[in-house]
Design a protein around this motif. Structure first.
Motif, mmCIF file in Angstrom:
data_model
loop_
_atom_site.group_PDB
_atom_site.id
_atom_site.type_symbol
_atom_site.label_atom_id
_atom_site.label_comp_id
_atom_site.label_asym_id
_atom_site.label_seq_id
_atom_site.Cartn_x
_atom_site.Cartn_y
_atom_site.Cartn_z
ATOM 1 N N UNK A 293 0.661 -1.072 0.073
ATOM 2 C CA UNK A 293 -0.102 -0.015 0.270
ATOM 3 C C UNK A 293 0.920 1.254 0.069
ATOM 4 N N UNK A 294 1.854 1.394 0.771
ATOM 5 C CA UNK A 294 2.928 2.360 0.777
ATOM 6 C C UNK A 294 3.709 2.595 -0.714
ATOM 7 N N UNK A 295 3.596 1.425 -1.139
ATOM 8 C CA UNK A 295 4.363 1.510 -2.452
ATOM 9 C C UNK A 295 3.481 1.765 -3.713
ATOM 10 N N UNK A 296 2.264 1.505 -3.605
ATOM 11 C CA UNK A 296 1.455 1.512 -4.873
ATOM 12 C C UNK A 296 0.294 2.530 -4.835
ATOM 13 N N UNK A 297 0.027 3.228 -3.535
ATOM 14 C CA UNK A 297 -0.993 3.875 -3.382
ATOM 15 C C UNK A 297 -0.647 5.159 -2.589
ATOM 16 N N UNK A 298 -1.412 6.096 -2.586
ATOM 17 C CA UNK A 298 -1.224 7.335 -1.951
ATOM 18 C C UNK A 298 -2.044 7.359 -0.687
ATOM 19 N N UNK A 299 -2.642 6.436 -0.328
ATOM 20 C CA UNK A 299 -3.569 6.342 1.052
ATOM 21 C C UNK A 299 -2.905 6.834 2.117
ATOM 22 N N UNK A 300 -3.488 7.639 2.846
ATOM 23 C CA UNK A 300 -2.571 8.335 4.088
ATOM 24 C C UNK A 300 -2.383 7.202 5.195
ATOM 25 N N UNK A 301 -1.153 7.423 5.596
ATOM 26 C CA UNK A 301 -0.998 6.254 6.700
ATOM 27 C C UNK A 301 -1.938 5.985 7.683
ATOM 28 N N UNK A 302 -2.765 6.987 8.162
ATOM 29 C CA UNK A 302 -3.830 6.612 9.155
ATOM 30 C C UNK A 302 -4.507 5.838 8.588
ATOM 31 N N UNK A 303 -4.982 5.868 7.420
ATOM 32 C CA UNK A 303 -6.027 4.967 6.618
ATOM 33 C C UNK A 303 -5.467 3.763 6.568
ATOM 34 N N UNK A 315 0.293 2.883 16.826
ATOM 35 C CA UNK A 315 0.505 1.266 16.821
ATOM 36 C C UNK A 315 0.822 0.937 15.724
ATOM 37 N N UNK A 316 0.469 1.552 14.507
ATOM 38 C CA UNK A 316 0.986 1.155 13.227
ATOM 39 C C UNK A 316 2.333 1.441 12.964
ATOM 40 N N UNK A 317 2.644 2.804 13.393
ATOM 41 C CA UNK A 317 4.083 3.290 13.188
ATOM 42 C C UNK A 317 5.088 2.203 13.982
ATOM 43 N N UNK A 318 4.649 2.156 15.248
ATOM 44 C CA UNK A 318 5.370 1.236 16.097
ATOM 45 C C UNK A 318 5.787 0.049 15.436
ATOM 46 N N UNK A 319 4.635 -0.857 14.923
ATOM 47 C CA UNK A 319 4.851 -2.144 14.268
ATOM 48 C C UNK A 319 5.766 -2.246 12.863
ATOM 49 N N UNK A 320 5.486 -1.011 12.083
ATOM 50 C CA UNK A 320 6.134 -1.057 11.132
ATOM 51 C C UNK A 320 7.662 -0.624 11.206
ATOM 52 N N UNK A 321 7.908 0.101 12.333
ATOM 53 C CA UNK A 321 9.425 0.226 12.490
ATOM 54 C C UNK A 321 9.849 -0.990 13.030
ATOM 55 N N UNK A 322 9.334 -1.839 13.688
ATOM 56 C CA UNK A 322 9.929 -3.006 14.122
ATOM 57 C C UNK A 322 10.280 -3.974 12.962
ATOM 58 N N UNK A 323 9.357 -3.942 12.150
ATOM 59 C CA UNK A 323 9.504 -4.775 10.946
ATOM 60 C C UNK A 323 10.461 -4.325 9.971
ATOM 61 N N UNK A 324 10.596 -3.106 9.703
ATOM 62 C CA UNK A 324 11.478 -2.645 8.782
ATOM 63 C C UNK A 324 12.560 -1.646 9.161
ATOM 64 N N UNK A 325 12.513 -1.339 10.308
ATOM 65 C CA UNK A 325 13.631 -0.306 10.762
ATOM 66 C C UNK A 325 13.187 1.263 10.463
ATOM 67 N N UNK A 326 12.043 1.490 9.906
ATOM 68 C CA UNK A 326 11.559 2.881 9.459
ATOM 69 C C UNK A 326 10.457 3.111 9.759
ATOM 70 N N UNK A 327 9.881 4.130 10.095
ATOM 71 C CA UNK A 327 8.364 4.707 10.250
ATOM 72 C C UNK A 327 7.742 4.579 8.947
#
Length: 336
Positions: A293-303, A315-327
């Motif tokens: 979704x981050x790669x193919x769309x412009x959907x806001x992060x909150x959505x 919560x999503x920011x925290x999980x994504x940072x654990x997965x990839x090392x980046x927000x």
């Protein structure tokens, strides 16, 4: 969920580029024109979709006129895979086709040779012998060559072959967790020879492809070389498939088990037997969908957070940072 939306470590892109970037004619636009952000190469934990990886592979092969991207002493010019498959298509059964596969590589590659034999246990072994020195590309070369032979073999008979054993001669690498998406069977390391082992019954399977279907196979390569084998981990696949269309719902193990008509304890045990767990499946699915979704769309992060079932963007920011090392916001900026 389509297989294409599953993700793979950017480490494989780094490995593909290791020989390409040293070429005098290398142009960074080869990457950027595919929509891949070179900044991701330096981002620990970064991932891309299988679809994007395949696109990058094809693009680099075209620009370098080498379908193995400098991994061997001599380049395998564009069209090599096409003529290999054409040689195999007229074979009556897979055993004959694989014999042609081995002979074809004996003629064009001085660094590796394939050999088909039978083991004392009654299995068929497709071995990959290292004749020359593969250098720093050795691990990737062996990984890709096994993916190639398994992909071509399964495509020829229009059946995904569940290999009994997959062996590599090097120690277990840091990215070994990726292998579950690359190889349809249990993988072993520090083995004497790089090899695939399979039930001999598949050798009598007729060739079911033709030149018309070959066009699509070549157009999608190397997507057909690796796959998630549903029959190997059926419960993991069922849970992942069920969750894919319901990521916005607060589903737990109990609800999914009920929907799949098994007890909670039984489903948990079956997933454990497949080396997985409900939470691991859910986290991996969320990660892969988030990257897509981050790669193919412009959907806001909150959505995106809401679509994936997170309580809030934090919560999503925290999980994504654990997965990839980046927000996720910073990750998307690198894609732009």
């Amino acid at each position: 969920m389509k297989f294409e939306t599953q993700t793979i470590s950017v480490r494989f892109v780094q490995a593909l580029l290791s020989n390409v970037v040293t070429r005098t004619d290398y142009d960074p636009s080869w990457l950027s024109n595919t929509g891949f952000a070179p900044e991701l190469l330096n981002l620990q934990g970064a991932r891309i979709t299988m679809e994007k990886f395949a696109e990058l592979y094809r693009t680099l092969a075209i620009h370098t006129d080498d379908e193995t991207l400098g991994m061997f002493s001599l380049p395998l010019r564009n069209g090599t895979l096409k003529y290999l498959c054409l040689c195999m298509l007229s074979a009556p059964v897979l055993s004959v086709a694989l014999n042609r596969f081995c002979n074809f590589y004996r003629l064009i590659n001085v660094d590796v040779q394939f050999e088909v034999s039978h083991t004392p246990e009654g299995l068929v072994r497709i071995a990959l012998h290292e004749v020359g020195h593969l250098g720093s590309s050795r691990v990737l070369a062996l990984e890709l060559m096994l993916m190639l032979v398994q992909g071509v073999s399964s495509w020829m008979i229009a059946k995904k072959i569940p290999f009994v054993r997959i062996c590599f001669p090097f120690p277990k690498p840091e990215h070994a967790a990726e292998y579950k998406h690359l190889y349809p069977g249990p993988v072993y390391f520090n083995e004497p020879t790089t090899a695939l082992y399979m039930d001999p019954a598949y050798m009598n399977e007729p060739i079911r492809q033709d030149q018309n279907s070959l066009r699509k196979f070549l157009r999608n390569a190397p997507m057909n070389w690796f796959y998630f084998l549903e029959t190997e981990r059926p419960n993991t696949y069922r849970v992942r498939s069920y969750l894919t269309e319901r990521m916005g719902q607060p589903l737990g193990l109990e609800q999914v088990a009920s929907a799949l008509h098994v007890s909670t304890r039984t489903l948990a045990r079956r997933l454990a037997d497949e080396g997985s767990s409900f939470q691991r499946i859910k986290d991996t699915l969320r990660r892969d969908l988030a990257v897509e979704l981050l790669n193919k769309t412009r959907i806001p992060v909150a959505d995106i957070a809401h679509k994936l079932g997170f309580e809030d963007a934090t919560a999503f920011n925290r999980a994504f940072r654990q997965w990839t090392g980046s927000a996720p916001g910073a990750y998307r900026k690198r894609l732009q």
